[in-house]
Design a protein around this motif. Structure first.
Motif, PDB file in Angstrom:
ATOM      1  N   LEU A 168     -20.366 -26.439  77.925  1.00  0.00           N
ATOM      2  CA  LEU A 168     -19.487 -27.078  76.948  1.00  0.00           C
ATOM      3  C   LEU A 168     -20.191 -27.372  75.625  1.00  0.00           C
ATOM      4  O   LEU A 168     -19.563 -27.828  74.669  1.00  0.00           O
ATOM      5  N   THR A 170     -21.800 -28.958  72.594  1.00  0.00           N
ATOM      6  CA  THR A 170     -21.647 -30.288  71.983  1.00  0.00           C
ATOM      7  C   THR A 170     -20.179 -30.717  71.861  1.00  0.00           C
ATOM      8  O   THR A 170     -19.887 -31.706  71.196  1.00  0.00           O
ATOM      9  N   SER A 171     -19.267 -29.992  72.502  1.00  0.00           N
ATOM     10  CA  SER A 171     -17.833 -30.228  72.300  1.00  0.00           C
ATOM     11  C   SER A 171     -17.362 -31.603  72.765  1.00  0.00           C
ATOM     12  O   SER A 171     -16.318 -32.092  72.311  1.00  0.00           O
ATOM     13  N   ARG A 227     -17.471 -38.530  76.591  1.00  0.00           N
ATOM     14  CA  ARG A 227     -17.286 -38.855  75.168  1.00  0.00           C
ATOM     15  C   ARG A 227     -17.637 -40.336  74.910  1.00  0.00           C
ATOM     16  O   ARG A 227     -18.285 -40.669  73.912  1.00  0.00           O
TER      17      ARG A 227
END
Length: 234
Positions: A168, A170-171, A227
């Motif tokens: 993934l 740095t998404s 996140r």
């Protein structure tokens, strides 16, 4: 008269019970709501020595890292949130140097299982969970190297064992995240001096049927947790 009164009373009771059963059968389970990351806790600010690992006694306590408010931002209906410490065993991840005293061994609470309930047709106060474990707290340069090795190994294993792998990048906010098995939904991420893993599950009907439920939990819940944590580690 007494016999007839008793008969009428029993009939009334049975009718009332039947009405309650019918009412219960007709009760609809609220639709499951998914929110998004809203970091609100204090910044995680470990200060490991240059080129070294942080002593385990100074690692974050896993159960203090994710607040009730942060869980409810992602899952507004989460109820009866409980925390159970998870022991993590740390080895020297830099074999070219001798580990400093106190940087390897058992960290009794470097992880945490957050258990809670979500709406379901079968009432449960513990049908869902999020598990967080720290696997490295060290100089960011060392963590980056360790993560790169873990990423390469996970990619190789996914190919070998026919698992669906997803890098993934740095998404999700942290400097890197990957899932070594999308069907399970788990994540490994790193940010600054931290490397951590996320897993979990839910049997709440709104998450979906197994095995899709695990993937949905990863997509809609664990990625939002990543996140949240990534933002707190800036």
């Amino acid at each position: 008269m007494t016999t007839r009164a008793h008969a009428l009373s029993a009939a009334t009771a049975l009718a009332g019970a039947a009405a309650l059963l019918l009412a219960g059968c007709g009760t609809e389970v609220p639709a499951l709501k998914f929110g998004s990351a809203q970091p609100s806790g204090d910044r995680l600010a470990a200060q490991p020595p240059s080129g070294r690992s942080l002593k385990l006694a100074q690692w974050p306590h896993g159960c203090e890292v994710l607040s009730d408010a942060e869980i409810k931002a992602i899952l507004p209906q989460a109820d009866s949130i409980k925390r159970q410490p998870v022991k993590v065993t740390i080895i020297n991840f830099n074999p070219l140097t001798e580990a400093d005293p106190g940087t390897t061994g058992d960290a009794p609470d470097a992880g945490c299982k957050f258990g809670f309930g979500l709406p379901d047709k079968y009432e449960s106060k513990s049908n869902s969970s999020i598990t967080l474990t720290f696997t490295a707290v060290a100089d960011p340069a060392l963590v980056t190297k360790s993560y790169a090795k873990d990423l390469a190994r996970a990619r190789e294993d996914a190919t070998k064992y026919h698992k669906e792998f997803d890098d993934l990048g740095t998404s999700l906010g942290p400097q890197g995240c990957y899932s070594d098995d999308l069907a399970r939904g788990n994540l490994t991420c790193h940010q600054g001096p931290y490397e951590f893993e996320l897993s979990g599950m839910s049997t709440a009907s709104g998450v979906g049927q197994y095995p899709a439920a695990d993937r949905n939990w990863g997509d809609k819940v664990l990625r939002q947790v990543a996140r949240t944590l990534g933002a707190r580690m800036q």
